[in-house]
Design an enzyme around this catalytic site. Structure first.
Site, PDB file in Angstrom:
ATOM      1  N   GLY A 228       0.818  -1.195   0.000  1.00 43.12           N
ATOM      2  CA  GLY A 228       0.000   0.000   0.000  1.00 43.12           C
ATOM      3  C   GLY A 228       0.858   1.254   0.000  1.00 43.12           C
ATOM      4  O   GLY A 228       2.005   1.233   0.450  1.00 43.12           O
TER       5      GLY A 228
ATOM      6  N   LYS B  69       5.437  -8.009   2.422  1.00 44.78           N
ATOM      7  CA  LYS B  69       5.179  -7.750   3.836  1.00 44.78           C
ATOM      8  C   LYS B  69       3.987  -8.608   4.258  1.00 44.78           C
ATOM      9  O   LYS B  69       3.007  -8.731   3.524  1.00 44.78           O
ATOM     10  CB  LYS B  69       4.882  -6.267   4.070  1.00 44.78           C
ATOM     11  CG  LYS B  69       6.048  -5.356   3.646  1.00 44.78           C
ATOM     12  CD  LYS B  69       5.958  -3.943   4.194  1.00 44.78           C
ATOM     13  CE  LYS B  69       4.755  -3.165   3.725  1.00 44.78           C
ATOM     14  NZ  LYS B  69       4.598  -3.056   2.263  1.00 44.78           N
TER      15      LYS B  69
ATOM     16  N   HIS C  44      -0.070   1.139   9.375  1.00 52.83           N
ATOM     17  CA  HIS C  44      -1.276   1.484   8.626  1.00 52.83           C
ATOM     18  C   HIS C  44      -2.261   2.243   9.479  1.00 52.83           C
ATOM     19  O   HIS C  44      -3.454   2.248   9.210  1.00 52.83           O
ATOM     20  CB  HIS C  44      -1.966   0.218   8.101  1.00 52.83           C
ATOM     21  CG  HIS C  44      -1.108  -0.592   7.211  1.00 52.83           C
ATOM     22  ND1 HIS C  44      -0.240  -1.532   7.679  1.00 52.83           N
ATOM     23  CD2 HIS C  44      -0.948  -0.576   5.867  1.00 52.83           C
ATOM     24  CE1 HIS C  44       0.406  -2.077   6.659  1.00 52.83           C
ATOM     25  NE2 HIS C  44       0.005  -1.520   5.562  1.00 52.83           N
TER      26      HIS C  44
ATOM     27  N   HIS D  21       3.693   4.761   2.864  1.00 48.10           N
ATOM     28  CA  HIS D  21       4.864   4.356   3.649  1.00 48.10           C
ATOM     29  C   HIS D  21       6.158   4.955   3.113  1.00 48.10           C
ATOM     30  O   HIS D  21       7.245   4.479   3.441  1.00 48.10           O
ATOM     31  CB  HIS D  21       4.993   2.832   3.642  1.00 48.10           C
ATOM     32  CG  HIS D  21       3.756   2.110   4.014  1.00 48.10           C
ATOM     33  ND1 HIS D  21       3.118   2.323   5.210  1.00 48.10           N
ATOM     34  CD2 HIS D  21       3.006   1.185   3.366  1.00 48.10           C
ATOM     35  CE1 HIS D  21       2.033   1.554   5.276  1.00 48.10           C
ATOM     36  NE2 HIS D  21       1.943   0.865   4.168  1.00 48.10           N
TER      37      HIS D  21
END
Ligand SMILES: Nc1ncnc2c1ncn2[C@@H]1O[C@H](COP(=O)(O)OP(=O)(O)O)[C@@H](O)[C@H]1O
Ligand SMILES: Nc1ncnc2c1ncn2[C@@H]1O[C@H](COP(=O)(O)OP(=O)(O)O)[C@@H](O)[C@H]1O
Ligand SMILES: [Mg+2]
Ligand SMILES: [Mg+2]
Ligand SMILES: [Mg+2]
Ligand SMILES: [Mg+2]
Lengths: 332, 216, 332, 216
Positions: free
Chosen positions: C53, C104, C218, C56
């Site tokens: 996603g 991950k 997250h 990051h």
């Protein structure tokens, strides 16, 4: 106040201790709060010293190393360091070719560096000082303190470092510094205030839908409070005064520097950079080099600044030259 | 303190007591000074001054100055090396010139005291290049030193300091409507209007404590 | 919500556009949201693909380049990318020696990478996948989703990149990745929540005197809410479980990685690093290498994580090998 | 819909209408799903599903599926390539298996429909390796598919879906006291207890819209 610190009084010295442990390639003087190149003084090379209040990391300590600064003096949080720190730094980096002081234009920094230069000269070290004052948010006038030194400082330190590394004389390095300062302008915006640890609360308060335009790097309020804008609107507000002040026209080549203030994540800086690039290309201005990241910060303030430096071939070559510091590294 | 203005003097020890009293007031007004500086500066004037005063106290505790020159130099060197910022060099320059002009003597008459203050003031001006009305510490210091000079020529040190305190306090208040032209507050432009200058506020404390300790 | 963005829906694609403009040395596929090494595929070299996603940054896109990743797939904010992105990235970086997927350990990432690997194998590309699961905040169990992948991902990407660059085979590079994962553990803490742009408000709320211990990347809440501690207390809370889980003992050599979550300024990270170093030296553990900065972030969350990687000579050599990416660069 | 359970069927067009109705509900419940996911996940389940549904609608608008297999594949491919996260592959696998089992036919009997659902459920299980009680979408899907199977064996499609909706809704509520063992919520450990699972909630919408469109 939510910070990863111990006692607010110890933040600077503990961060310096951390830097000393993390970066054995630099020498940290814990008492005098100096960060010095491990191999200083470099014989025959012009030494470059900068410094200022802490809270702007990686500036200046993170820029000590080959191709950039020889030493950085760390002041208390947002408070200029003192002449004895600067004098000692100057002595330690003097390789016989003299020392350049790169000074951000704040009354405190200027006064303390002035005193340090006087003391160094008394010790027969040749010193030149160049004051960086690139912030277009502040009106320039001989009757006032003038413009603040912000983003251009990073560029000046990099470019002067490269010039010194290439064997330039003190006069040449100082001229280069003035060239950078004359050809660079910045403008910044904040979405949130920062909190000085000793104060314990935010320096200013902004509503959820407000932003401060024309901020500095010390949590000082800006020139104007506005409704929070989109990245495109913010970029426009930052780029236009910079372009106008520099008189940039179609065909000019620039280094575009989008800088985060400390609390803004990288992903947002790239969104802003995208807008900045669109605006410049719309005016026919060519981005020849760029820098995107948090390099001159204001603690955990959310926001960003845009700095444009008008490039010529020599500046571009100096920008590209190797640099090996914890904050900026390439070519080595 | 002697009642006769022509012969009354201030000793080095009294000057040291004055600085100690100033340091106490700085501690007491730390938050106020910081709050004032937060509004138009960077929120550190209180902590800057406190750090400087604490450092000076350590020096004064370790080594009592022998004369007025020693008093001024000791304070100046510590302020300069411990404060940083704008106030460090400015107050440092003040005390250095104060001591130099006061000289290697153990006591000062009223006129000599006023001359030392004037020298300190001139040093602040030449260091900071500000003038009356720029919304700086000078807006308190200039009228107060003038009142002090007039006062010692006309009456007792006590009365002179009383007039100086009034002038300093008025000078502080006068900074409120001003637009800053020097120091960090100048970056705010018109938004600096309506706020009291922190440096002027700390300068007024310098006069108030002088009146308390040297004046009675 | 205070962010330098335009429409929340466009943050990822606009940031990618900014990255494309800022870093001409990588190829950005705007449609598929891929960042690929400019010279891909490198013939005979194992290709390395990661992704996850967005939010990051610099992970993963900022780690594409010589000595690290060949390609990164950017998902929506905090949402795993999709198999077609991963498949295309895999194809583009396959230089004939196969491709490693560094994944991950999140259900979404694992499932999507699994599908991509199946598709790539159908296209006769040799693919190995290593799942990173270093977060000691999460209890490990075969009946659960297991531990999250956090800080060790950065270290694995660097070290595998160096191994691939040195000519290692796919099996060797994958083994190296597993070695890093087996020898690295992380733990994180948040002082504030982040705000997902599409959600528009903080994912969780923390009182002024609270912190979340054991957070992921997250904005998911942590395992425990505690009174805000000092940097020393926080470092202790982060280091102890990591050291225990890795069974580190006196004389062990480690890479210590203090990572900022996005909204925490560098100066605080050095304060924390100082505490981490003290704790480790108190246990006789030797910090042989370190990394301090914001490398795997959670938007503008304030907080940090500590990752320790037990080193041997080979890992140290691979860590030191040249890397040339926008997010991590040395030796080149 | 025919009244006789043995002969009543569902056409491909009705299945398409079902997905369209699901997409409408996802838009309507976007904030709720996101809020549920914020509590124990990463706050994107609503936007994930919405993004996926919008992408699917574009495909369905452009190309009406010819048969049940085409319906399943079209939806699956778009969900897989547009959603990401955990829900993309899981719902994608569901629809792919649903279509494959439904087959290249234009309509399904009640029992065939239930078999397609079962195949979809099995695909979710084999993809995600979760089981009943792990606090995932399975906690709604497993009991609902079982109810659907029983229902079509015993009565009309309408009654079967009514029972499935009840079972799904109960399954959703049953997730509240559970501690998550799969997905992001599992990182919370005991703190996941007391919250409703977002994926189970969107799965219940899948049944509710099926009941509305396919059931009456
Ligand atoms: N050029 C100047 N001349 C005289 N006083 C000045 C000048 N610049 C600033 N000051 C005084 O210094 C004060 C601020 O001091 P301080 O906050 O300690 O330093 P800094 O501005 O570096 O943070 C101002 O309120 C003002 O009174
Ligand atoms: N292994 C699994 N098997 C079945 N369903 C799962 C699994 N893991 C997660 N889920 C479901 O997915 C939902 C979360 O989806 P979503 O938020 O879109 O993805 P992500 O967790 O990647 O952000 C959870 O609420 C849960 O119902
Ligand atoms: Mg200051
Ligand atoms: Mg100040
Ligand atoms: Mg997600
Ligand atoms: Mg989610």
């Amino acid at each position: 106040m939510k910070k990863l610190i111990n006692d607010p009084e110890d933040v600077v010295s503990e961060a310096l201790a951390g830097i000393a442990l993390a970066h054995p390639e630099v020498t940290v003087d814990a008492d005098l709060k100096l960060i010095v190149r491990g191999d200083a003084p470099v014989s025959g090379k012009v030494g470059i010293v900068s410094g200022g209040g802490s809270g702007h990391e990686p500036l200046h300590g993170g820029f000590v190393g080959v191709g950039m600064l020889d030493a950085a003096c760390a002041g208390e949080m947002f408070t200029s360091p003192t002449p004895d720190q600067m004098l000692e730094a100057t002595k330690r980096v003097d390789g016989g070719a003299g020392v350049l002081h790169i000074v951000k234009n704040y009354t405190g920094d200027v006064l303390n560096f002035e005193m340090a230069a006087d003391l160094a000269k008394a010790d027969e070290i040749e010193v030149e000082a160049v004051v960086i004052d690139d912030d277009v948010a502040v009106q320039d006038s001989t009757f006032t303190a003038g413009r603040r030194g912000v983003g251009a400082t990073v560029l000046a330190e990099k470019i002067c470092g490269a010039a010194a590394e290439s064997g330039a004389t003190l006069t040449e390095v100082a001229d280069r510094c003035r060239q950078v300062n004359d050809n660079a302008r910045s403008m910044g915006i904040a979405l949130t205030s920062c909190t000085v640890p000793a104060a314990g609360k935010p320096t200013f308060a902004l509503a959820e839908d407000e932003m401060e335009l024309g901020i500095g790097i010390h949590g000082e309020p800006g020139r104007e409070r506005r409704k929070l804008g989109t990245a495109a609107e913010v970029a426009e507000l930052l780029v236009t005064p910079v372009v106008d002040d520099l008189d940039l026209t179609s065909g000019d080549r620039v280094l575009a520097f989008v800088n985060g203030m400390g609390g803004t994540p990288l992903i947002e800086l790239y969104v802003v950079y995208n807008e900045v690039a669109k605006l410049l290309s719309g005016r026919g201005i060519v981005i020849e080099r760029n820098l995107v990241g948090s390099y001159i910060t204001s603690l955990e303030m959310a926001g960003c600044s845009v700095t444009l430096l008008k490039l010529d071939d020599e500046l571009t070559t100096l920008w590209d030259a190797p640099v090996n510091t914890s904050g900026l590294r390439w070519g080595v | 303190m002697a009642a006769d203005p022509a012969t009354e003097t201030v000793t080095t020890d009294q000057l040291v007591a004055w600085f100690r009293a100033f340091a106490v007031e700085i501690e007491a007004h730390n938050e106020e000074l910081t709050a004032l500086d937060s509004a138009i500066g960077d929120g550190d004037h209180g902590t800057n001054m406190r750090r400087g005063c604490r450092a000076v106290l350590a020096v004064l505790d370790a080594d009592a100055p022998e004369d007025v020159a020693g008093f001024g130099r000791a304070i100046a060197m510590r302020l300069i090396s411990a404060v940083g910022g704008a106030s460090g060099p400015l107050y440092g320059s003040f005390f250095l010139a104060f001591g130099t002009t006061g000289g290697k003597v153990g006591e000062l008459t009223g006129e000599q005291l006023a001359a030392a203050w004037r020298a300190g003031l001139d040093a602040v001006i030449s260091r900071g290049k500000a003038q009356l009305g720029d919304k700086t510490m000078l807006d308190a210091m200039i009228p107060a030193v003038e009142a002090l000079e007039t006062g010692v020529r006309q009456g007792s040190i006590t009365e002179a300091f009383a007039a100086a305190v009034t002038a300093a306090d008025e000078g502080v208040k006068a900074t409120i409507p001003l637009q800053a032209r020097k120091g960090r507050a100048s970056y705010l432009g018109e938004r600096s209007i309506g706020h009291q200058d922190p440096g002027a506020t700390s300068t007024a404390l310098l006069f108030r404590t002088a009146a308390d300790v040297l004046g009675p």
